[in-house]
Write a protein that holds these residues in place. Structure first.
Motif, mmCIF file in Angstrom:
data_model
loop_
_atom_site.group_PDB
_atom_site.id
_atom_site.type_symbol
_atom_site.label_atom_id
_atom_site.label_comp_id
_atom_site.label_asym_id
_atom_site.label_seq_id
_atom_site.Cartn_x
_atom_site.Cartn_y
_atom_site.Cartn_z
ATOM 1 N N UNK A 39 30.819 20.627 -30.937
ATOM 2 C CA UNK A 39 30.756 21.618 -32.009
ATOM 3 C C UNK A 39 32.133 22.271 -32.121
ATOM 4 N N UNK A 40 32.311 23.145 -33.130
ATOM 5 C CA UNK A 40 33.626 23.764 -33.338
ATOM 6 C C UNK A 40 34.020 24.584 -32.109
ATOM 7 N N UNK A 41 35.313 24.507 -31.799
ATOM 8 C CA UNK A 41 35.834 25.239 -30.648
ATOM 9 C C UNK A 41 35.782 24.467 -29.345
ATOM 10 N N UNK A 42 35.064 23.331 -29.321
ATOM 11 C CA UNK A 42 34.972 22.544 -28.084
ATOM 12 C C UNK A 42 36.268 21.790 -27.831
ATOM 13 N N UNK A 43 36.708 21.805 -26.579
ATOM 14 C CA UNK A 43 37.867 21.012 -26.184
ATOM 15 C C UNK A 43 37.400 19.598 -25.850
ATOM 16 N N UNK A 53 33.317 14.088 -40.966
ATOM 17 C CA UNK A 53 32.260 14.526 -40.052
ATOM 18 C C UNK A 53 32.787 15.630 -39.147
ATOM 19 N N UNK A 54 33.967 15.375 -38.569
ATOM 20 C CA UNK A 54 34.588 16.313 -37.643
ATOM 21 C C UNK A 54 36.092 16.349 -37.908
ATOM 22 N N UNK A 55 36.717 17.419 -37.501
ATOM 23 C CA UNK A 55 38.178 17.523 -37.529
ATOM 24 C C UNK A 55 38.640 17.917 -36.134
ATOM 25 N N UNK A 56 39.540 17.130 -35.581
ATOM 26 C CA UNK A 56 40.081 17.390 -34.241
ATOM 27 C C UNK A 56 41.571 17.682 -34.381
#
Length: 364
Positions: A79-83, A201-204
């Protein structure tokens, strides 16, 4: 009669008075001569200026992760904020048709392999039998060879198809392309996704190091920074000064705003700064060699040109110039000028080229 004589005497007196006044004016004009103008001698000086430019912090790496195949989000691991670490599993997609296609392709490989082994064995037997002259017709031998080669090609095609479906099957597992932090999540378990989905889907993002990008105006792009390290502040922490080191320059101007992007790197070890922040970068700019500096009032601009006025042999002469670094009260100029030229302190297009002027140097 006496009245007529008086009128004639008055008219003569008026003509005489007018002539005297004209002669007096001509003498005063001749005595006055050319106008004087404040001037100075052109000299070269060192150019150094500290300028603050708006800047932006962006991550060292940023990846928008999209689905490569159609399917449903089965499992979402972050989820957002996860390393995350490079190669870490982020999400698993479910696509039953992809699994079925892979299984079918595997079955096709087994079938093609069986056919090939059978035709290969038959071809070898015929070759051995053909060693006895007259046992096997030449046409039968060629027919067996052609069948064996066709079955070999079919096997290779089936294997390639299986590899393609295996690759699609691998696309169902989404992994982190590099170590960083998840900054966006736009799906939930059960969401239908495909290769044409507009949002990722996600942004890293990798924010362990941030890029400080500074748009430098064209007139300053040739200046020397002196030191590769600059200071900058951010609006969120205006009382804290950070430092970044020059990494690279774009090497070309952005045609939209006539600026060159200079990129500085900031080690964001404690994640104290965030990507997307606006910053104020302080650059100390200068020239490698002394250049011409003149008072700002010595440069005139009209609709056609930018120029200074040089006084040569007592006559005004317009000289086209280009502006460099602006120091406020003084400005750097480039043009067909030489050290020791006499320039007007205050230039204006009202003083035309060829106008006679007298130099008036400042008192020392």
């Amino acid at each position: 009669m006496r009245f007529s004589y008086s009128i004639i005497r008055l008219a003569s007196l008026a003509v005489l008075l007018t002539a005297c006044q004209q002669n007096k004016g001509n003498k005063e004009a001749a005595k006055k001569g050319p106008d004087s103008a404040a001037v100075f001698l052109l000299r070269k000086d060192t150019v150094n200026k500290q300028i603050t430019f708006p800047a932006e912090l962006i991550p060292l790496e940023r990846a928008e992760i999209f689905a490569k195949v159609s399917g449903y989000v089965g499992t979402l691991k972050v989820d957002i904020g996860d390393k995350v670490s490079k190669g870490q599993l982020l999400a698993v997609l479910e696509a039953p048709e992809a699994i079925a296609n892979y299984a079918q392709a595997n079955a096709d490989v087994q079938t093609a392999r069986s056919r090939y082994l059978g035709s290969l064995d038959a071809y070898k037997r015929i070759v051995n039998a053909a060693k006895v002259e007259g046992t096997v017709a030449a046409g039968e031998l060629e027919k067996a060879k052609s069948l064996m080669m066709a079955d070999s090609a079919a096997l290779n095609a089936a294997r390639s198809k299986t590899n393609a479906f295996a690759q699609l099957k691998d696309y169902l597992t989404i992994r982190a392309p590099f170590s960083g932090i998840v900054t966006q999540r736009n799906v939930d378990p059960g969401t239908l996704v495909s290769a044409g989905t507009p949002k990722p889907l996600l942004v890293v993002e990798n924010i362990s190091t941030l890029r400080l990008r500074v748009p430098v105006p064209e007139s300053y792009t040739a200046a020397n920074t002196g030191t590769p390290v600059i200071n900058f502040t951010v609006d969120a922490q205006p009382d804290v000064t950070y430092q970044a080191k020059l990494s690279r320059k774009a090497g070309a101007l952005n045609l939209a705003n006539r600026t060159e992007t200079w990129e500085f790197l900031f080690t964001n070890s404690n994640n104290q700064l965030k990507s997307g922040m606006f910053a104020n970068a302080v650059l100390k700019l200068g020239r490698n060699a002394p250049t011409f500096l003149v008072p700002s009032s010595a440069v005139a601009t009209n609709l056609e040109k930018r120029f200074v006025i040089r006084l040569k042999d007592g006559k005004a002469e317009w000289v086209d110039v280009r502006n460099g670094i602006n120091l406020g009260d003084k400005i750097e100029i480039f043009g067909d000028l030489s050290v020791g030229d006499t320039l007007l302190t205050r230039a204006t297009d009202e003083i035309k080229a060829g106008t006679a002027l007298v130099s008036k140097f400042p008192r020392t």
